[in-house]
Design a protein around this motif. Structure first.
Motif, short mmCIF file in Angstrom:
data_model
loop_
_atom_site.label_atom_id
_atom_site.label_comp_id
_atom_site.label_asym_id
_atom_site.label_seq_id
_atom_site.Cartn_x
_atom_site.Cartn_y
_atom_site.Cartn_z
N ASP A 148 45.26 -11.66 -22.68
CA ASP A 148 43.82 -11.56 -22.50
C ASP A 148 43.35 -12.77 -21.68
O ASP A 148 43.79 -13.89 -21.93
CB ASP A 148 43.13 -11.56 -23.87
CG ASP A 148 42.30 -10.31 -24.08
OD1 ASP A 148 42.38 -9.39 -23.24
OD2 ASP A 148 41.57 -10.24 -25.09
N PRO A 149 42.46 -12.56 -20.72
CA PRO A 149 41.97 -13.70 -19.93
C PRO A 149 41.16 -14.67 -20.80
O PRO A 149 40.40 -14.24 -21.68
CB PRO A 149 41.09 -13.03 -18.87
CG PRO A 149 40.69 -11.72 -19.48
CD PRO A 149 41.86 -11.28 -20.30
N HIS A 150 41.34 -15.94 -20.57
CA HIS A 150 40.63 -16.97 -21.32
C HIS A 150 39.62 -17.66 -20.39
O HIS A 150 40.01 -18.36 -19.46
CB HIS A 150 41.62 -17.98 -21.90
CG HIS A 150 42.55 -17.40 -22.91
ND1 HIS A 150 42.16 -17.09 -24.20
CD2 HIS A 150 43.85 -17.03 -22.83
CE1 HIS A 150 43.19 -16.59 -24.87
NE2 HIS A 150 44.22 -16.53 -24.05
N TYR A 151 38.36 -17.43 -20.66
CA TYR A 151 37.31 -18.05 -19.86
C TYR A 151 36.59 -19.11 -20.69
O TYR A 151 36.59 -19.07 -21.92
CB TYR A 151 36.31 -16.98 -19.38
CG TYR A 151 36.93 -15.91 -18.50
CD1 TYR A 151 37.31 -16.20 -17.20
CD2 TYR A 151 37.11 -14.62 -18.98
CE1 TYR A 151 37.87 -15.22 -16.39
CE2 TYR A 151 37.66 -13.64 -18.18
CZ TYR A 151 38.05 -13.94 -16.88
OH TYR A 151 38.61 -12.96 -16.09
N GLU A 152 35.97 -20.04 -20.01
CA GLU A 152 35.22 -21.09 -20.67
C GLU A 152 33.80 -21.15 -20.11
O GLU A 152 33.50 -20.58 -19.07
CB GLU A 152 35.92 -22.45 -20.47
CG GLU A 152 37.34 -22.52 -21.00
CD GLU A 152 37.40 -22.41 -22.51
OE1 GLU A 152 36.36 -22.68 -23.17
OE2 GLU A 152 38.47 -22.05 -23.04
N GLY A 153 32.94 -21.85 -20.83
CA GLY A 153 31.59 -22.11 -20.35
C GLY A 153 30.71 -20.88 -20.28
O GLY A 153 30.78 -19.97 -21.11
N ILE A 154 29.90 -20.84 -19.22
CA ILE A 154 28.90 -19.78 -19.08
C ILE A 154 29.53 -18.41 -18.92
O ILE A 154 28.99 -17.41 -19.40
CB ILE A 154 27.96 -20.08 -17.88
CG1 ILE A 154 26.81 -19.07 -17.83
CG2 ILE A 154 28.76 -20.10 -16.58
CD1 ILE A 154 25.88 -19.16 -19.01
N LYS A 155 30.71 -18.35 -18.27
CA LYS A 155 31.36 -17.06 -18.06
C LYS A 155 31.80 -16.46 -19.39
O LYS A 155 31.61 -15.26 -19.63
CB LYS A 155 32.58 -17.23 -17.15
CG LYS A 155 33.13 -15.91 -16.62
CD LYS A 155 34.12 -16.15 -15.50
CE LYS A 155 34.52 -14.83 -14.86
NZ LYS A 155 35.45 -15.03 -13.72
N ARG A 156 32.35 -17.29 -20.27
CA ARG A 156 32.75 -16.79 -21.58
C ARG A 156 31.52 -16.37 -22.39
O ARG A 156 31.56 -15.36 -23.10
CB ARG A 156 33.54 -17.86 -22.32
CG ARG A 156 34.08 -17.37 -23.66
CD ARG A 156 34.93 -18.40 -24.35
NE ARG A 156 35.46 -17.88 -25.61
CZ ARG A 156 36.56 -17.16 -25.72
NH1 ARG A 156 37.27 -16.88 -24.63
NH2 ARG A 156 36.98 -16.71 -26.89
N PHE A 157 30.46 -17.16 -22.26
CA PHE A 157 29.23 -16.83 -22.98
C PHE A 157 28.69 -15.47 -22.56
O PHE A 157 28.31 -14.65 -23.40
CB PHE A 157 28.18 -17.93 -22.74
CG PHE A 157 26.85 -17.63 -23.36
CD1 PHE A 157 26.66 -17.73 -24.74
CD2 PHE A 157 25.78 -17.25 -22.56
CE1 PHE A 157 25.41 -17.45 -25.31
CE2 PHE A 157 24.53 -16.96 -23.12
CZ PHE A 157 24.35 -17.06 -24.50
N MET A 158 28.67 -15.22 -21.25
CA MET A 158 28.16 -13.95 -20.75
C MET A 158 29.05 -12.79 -21.17
O MET A 158 28.56 -11.72 -21.55
CB MET A 158 28.06 -14.01 -19.22
CG MET A 158 27.02 -14.99 -18.70
SD MET A 158 25.35 -14.60 -19.27
CE MET A 158 25.08 -13.00 -18.48
N LEU A 159 30.37 -13.00 -21.10
CA LEU A 159 31.29 -11.95 -21.51
C LEU A 159 31.17 -11.66 -23.00
O LEU A 159 31.33 -10.52 -23.44
CB LEU A 159 32.73 -12.33 -21.14
CG LEU A 159 33.08 -12.29 -19.65
CD1 LEU A 159 34.48 -12.84 -19.42
CD2 LEU A 159 32.98 -10.85 -19.13
N THR A 160 30.90 -12.68 -23.77
CA THR A 160 30.70 -12.48 -25.20
C THR A 160 29.46 -11.63 -25.45
O THR A 160 29.47 -10.73 -26.31
CB THR A 160 30.56 -13.84 -25.92
OG1 THR A 160 31.74 -14.61 -25.69
CG2 THR A 160 30.38 -13.64 -27.42
#
Length: 298
Positions: free
Chosen positions: A92-104
């Protein structure tokens, strides 16, 4: 008339006979034919590839281990899980910061989304294995729509059977895989140009799918004999008619596929839940590995 023959005749009225096989095979191949001819052609092709006259043409090809079906799939079963450092792993791709927040916020990391991605990965493992030429060579099958679909159903059953061991979570995850499978089959048939009778065709395939699943479950039950699985594999994969007696020449290949099926079922049972739910497993190789190139004599 068998269900397969009825489906084939219905399909022939809807599309050119070369269209449907392309949905499951890159090369053109005919619609299902009586398996006595199908098996004979596959066996003849295998024999030709090992004949002395074919040697000059095969010299430039990579060395292949001689296939002896009577001695295949007798090794001790083991887990099919991919090691942590395997390049074949699906992560699974692991994103951080704003990108992870938006995907969440978009529910990318929800349980359902993860299950759908896992189901896609599992189904990819199945189709990539079934599409390999090796499986047709070893089990002496001509690559037609029927044989490819039959092997696809067999491997779907192996995976769904393993997932049932995980209880409700496994059954629910198996439903995601089935939906992926069903969509893929419908897409392939539709792309092949079969649109007029697509709904009826898909219903027939669904009946065949569930019919085969029940037969495999019965053949693998504690009450079943060793020969039951051999008989069911002959009828489901090799034979064109359910009442067709087993071809004596096909017996070694049918028995090898039965041994393979039993071994893969045990191997999957030894494969951990995380690997099964993420698609991080790989079916056993059907051809023995070639350890080192064979030096040609001069």
């Amino acid at each position: 008339m068998s269900r397969w023959r009825a489906v084939a005749s219905r399909l022939s009225a809807a599309a050119d006979s070369h269209l449907l096989p392309r949905a499951f095979s890159k090369g053109p191949s005919p619609l299902p034919q009586p398996l006595s001819r199908t098996f004979a052609k596959a066996a003849a092709a295998a024999a030709t590839s090992h004949s002395p006259s074919a040697a000059p043409f095969a010299a430039a090809a990579a060395p292949r281990t001689e296939v002896r079906v009577n001695s295949l799939f007798l090794s001790k079963p083991c887990s099919l899980a991919l090691p942590p450092d395997s390049p074949l792993r699906a992560e699974d791709p692991h994103y951080e910061g704003i990108k992870r927040f938006m995907l969440t916020l978009l529910l990318f990391y929800s349980k359902q989304s993860k299950s759908i991605r896992g189901a896609n990965a599992v189904y990819h493992r199945i189709t990539s294995h079934v599409d390999k030429p090796d499986i047709y060579e070893v089990f002496q099958l001509e690559k037609t729509f029927k044989t490819t679909f039959s092997l696809l159903v067999l491997h779907m059953w192996l995976v769904l059977r393993r997932l049932k061991e995980e209880g409700k979570d496994g059954v629910k995850f198996g439903q995601y895989i089935y939906e992926t499978y069903n969509h893929d089959v419908e897409l392939r048939v539709s792309k092949a140009g079969v649109n007029l009778l697509l709904t009826k065709w898909m219903k027939e395939l669904e009946k065949i799918f569930y019919g085969n699943i029940v037969k495999y479950d019965t053949a693998m039950s504690q009450e079943a004999s060793q020969d039951d699985l051999v008989d069911i594999i002959w009828r489901n994969v090799y034979a064109d008619e359910a009442s067709q007696p087993m071809d004596a020449a096909a017996i070694p290949a049918v028995q090898a596929l039965a041994r393979y099926t039993r071994r893969e079922a045990t191997c999957l049972s030894l494969t951990d839940k995380e690997a099964m739910f993420t698609g991080n497993f790989k079916f056993s190789n059907v051809l023995p590995n070639v350890s080192s190139p064979v030096k040609q004599r001069r």
